[in-house]
Motif scaffolding. Structure first.
Motif, PDB file in Angstrom:
ATOM      1  N   LEU A  52      -5.577  -1.955  10.056  1.00 27.25           N
ATOM      2  CA  LEU A  52      -6.084  -0.797   9.441  1.00 27.25           C
ATOM      3  C   LEU A  52      -7.192  -0.291  10.223  1.00 27.25           C
ATOM      4  CD1 LEU A  52      -6.659  -2.550   5.793  1.00 27.25           C
ATOM      5  CD2 LEU A  52      -5.114  -0.525   6.534  1.00 27.25           C
ATOM      6  N   ILE A  84      -7.110  -2.963   1.562  1.00 27.63           N
ATOM      7  CA  ILE A  84      -6.158  -2.003   1.426  1.00 27.63           C
ATOM      8  C   ILE A  84      -6.886  -0.883   0.483  1.00 27.63           C
ATOM      9  CG2 ILE A  84      -3.885  -1.373   0.168  1.00 27.63           C
ATOM     10  CD1 ILE A  84      -3.079  -4.015   0.970  1.00 27.63           C
ATOM     11  N   SER A  87      -9.213   1.196   2.529  1.00 31.37           N
ATOM     12  CA  SER A  87      -8.641   2.012   3.717  1.00 31.37           C
ATOM     13  C   SER A  87      -8.716   3.266   3.551  1.00 31.37           C
ATOM     14  CB  SER A  87      -7.191   1.462   3.742  1.00 31.37           C
ATOM     15  OG  SER A  87      -6.702   2.172   4.996  1.00 31.37           O
ATOM     16  N   VAL A  91      -1.550   3.168   3.023  1.00 34.47           N
ATOM     17  CA  VAL A  91      -0.715   2.107   3.192  1.00 34.47           C
ATOM     18  C   VAL A  91       0.518   2.005   2.338  1.00 34.47           C
ATOM     19  CG1 VAL A  91      -0.777  -0.771   3.195  1.00 34.47           C
ATOM     20  CG2 VAL A  91      -2.780   0.882   3.653  1.00 34.47           C
ATOM     21  N   THR A 113      -0.839  -1.721  -2.758  1.00 38.18           N
ATOM     22  CA  THR A 113      -0.503  -0.496  -1.667  1.00 38.18           C
ATOM     23  C   THR A 113      -0.499   0.957  -2.521  1.00 38.18           C
ATOM     24  OG1 THR A 113       1.706  -1.081  -1.885  1.00 38.18           O
ATOM     25  CG2 THR A 113       0.579  -2.001  -0.263  1.00 38.18           C
TER      26      THR A 113
END
Length: 456
Positions: A52, A84, A87, A91, A113
């Motif tokens: 990431l 995630i 992020s 993703v 995700t």
């Protein structure tokens, strides 16, 4: 004429500026891919974190998180989910290759995700939390046969119920955030339900089924996702895919964070240091032992361990070391018992790929006990044998009188000249024996008065 050419050139530049944002191939963007293959643990967390970070620094269009995992540690899973959700790069979770699966912790990660997909022939689910660590059942035991309630679900205690409810709340919150089927997610947690790729698509657990990364990026193109609190339309069609391989440290971490490997490293470290202390100057055992001990402690620090179990293991090893130098039955039996109990209690929670194995615990305990008994045997034999060095080794040694006056003189012992004394008269040339050594002075006596000390 020149003015017209300039006007045409300016118009071309403006057209390029307008068209380029909609052209994925010409934008210089790239899709990065990272594969999590195996149990979810500290190494997986580190691998995703670095991926990431790389994706953010390179301003990648998306990060493809390829999953093929039986599950793993809850602590590592939650860290990956938090990464995630925080992020700045979308993703895409992708269960692949065909034949792979995203079970247990992998299901939660896929739910987290921004886009979820599966390859044909894959499955996900069976997300029931693993029972809290404790004394593992011996192979072939019937521990879990009667652990069912009236509904057929696991009949755990109050703590297990809390863990299950917490897991349900987590997967439902992820489902609400990503617009996925929360009811099936709860079913996967409470009933260990599983789905194939096509069934997962029908149940709205995933967004689509893709045969490979090219089709994955084509189907993801144009989807709107929420990243960092803002809406973003994915432009992924035709993007080049670059795979991020794990570095040497992550590969090492994946090996040493297996609790069985960590225990072996600890034992090698302890015995390496013991050998170094008992045989100073060997160097190699001390160096290897220190490295193994540090690696073992570092690995255990990353795992959710029970420090009472670790203390019992170390206490057991200490008992067996003492047993080796001071043989007693009590210390030996107590050391093995403490080592086995500590190994069984070491992990607070267990997960696929992170459980203590009796195939490792048993031989390790037997080997430790065997080394202790072998060392104890040699120590006991050495105590029974006469000394071979020092003053004690000179008792009974035959020596020759060199000169004598009164009650003392000098003798030849082991090729050296020694001061000596005796309670009887001696003559040069007599052969006598040593009875004691005090401050580099030998006490001697005749060996055979009948023949004037001559050796027969």
């Amino acid at each position: 004429m020149s003015i017209a050419r300039v006007a045409v050139f300016a118009a071309a530049l403006m057209a390029a500026a307008v068209v380029s944002p909609f052209s994925s191939a010409g934008s210089g963007k790239v899709a990065l891919s990272v594969a999590i293959d195996g149990a979810i643990g500290p190494a997986s967390t580190r691998q995703l974190e670095e991926a990431l970070d790389t994706a953010a620094k390179r301003d990648a269009a998306v990060l493809i998180l390829q999953l093929d995992t039986p599950g793993g540690l809850v602590t590592s899973m939650r860290e990956m989910i938090a990464d995630i959700l925080a992020s700045s790069v979308p993703v895409i979770g992708y269960v692949a290759p065909s034949g792979g699966h995203a079970a247990s912790a992998g299901t939660y990660i896929l739910y987290a995700t921004h886009v979820a997909a599966m390859a044909p022939g894959t499955n996900l689910g069976a997300a029931t939390p693993v029972e809290l660590g404790g004394l593992p059942a011996l192979p072939g035991s019937d521990k879990d046969k009667d652990q069912k309630d009236a509904t057929g679900r696991p009949a755990g205690d109050a703590m297990m119920a809390k863990v299950t409810n917490d897991a349900v709340a987590l997967i439902r919150s992820l489902a609400e955030m990503r617009g996925r089927n929360g009811d099936w997610g709860e079913k996967a947690v409470r009933e260990a339900a599983s789905l194939s790729a096509n069934a997962a698509l029908q149940e709205h657990v995933i967004d689509f089924v893709a045969r490979d990364t090219t089709e994955l990026l084509q189907l993801a193109d144009g989807r709107t996702v929420e990243v960092g609190g803002r809406k973003e339309v994915l432009a992924t069609k035709g993007l080049p895919v670059e795979t991020l391989e794990p570095g040497w440290f992550i590969r090492l971490l994946a090996v040493i964070t297996d609790p069985n490997t960590a225990i072996i490293l600890m034992l090698v470290g302890v015995y390496g240091l013991v050998f170094e202390f008992t045989s100073p100057g060997a160097v190699a055992p001390g160096v290897i032992g220190t490295i193994c001990l540090v690696l073992g402690l570092y690995a255990l620090n990353l795992l959710p361990i029970n420090y009472t179990g670790l203390a019992l293991m170390l206490l057991g090893v200490a008992f067996l070391i003492v047993e080796a130098f001071n043989p007693t039955v009590v210390l030996g039996v107590g050391g093995v018992a403490a080592f086995l109990l500590g190994s069984a209690m070491l992990l607070k929670v267990e997960g696929p790929g992170f459980a203590m194995s009796w195939a490792v615990i048993g031989p390790a305990a037997a080997l430790t006990l065997g080394l202790a008994l072998l060392t104890g045997t040699y120590v006991w034999a050495a105590r029974k044998n006469p000394p071979r060095v020092g003053g004690e080794a000179m008792r009974g040694l035959p020596v020759e009188i060199l000169d004598w006056q009164g009650g003392e003189g000098h003798v030849l012992a082991l090729g050296e000249r020694w001061r000596a004394k005796a309670g009887e008269p001696m003559q040069p040339g007599d052969h006598v024996e040593v009875t004691a050594v005090s401050d580099l002075v030998l006490t001697v006596r005749r060996r055979d008065a009948g023949n004037n000390g001559a050796i027969k």
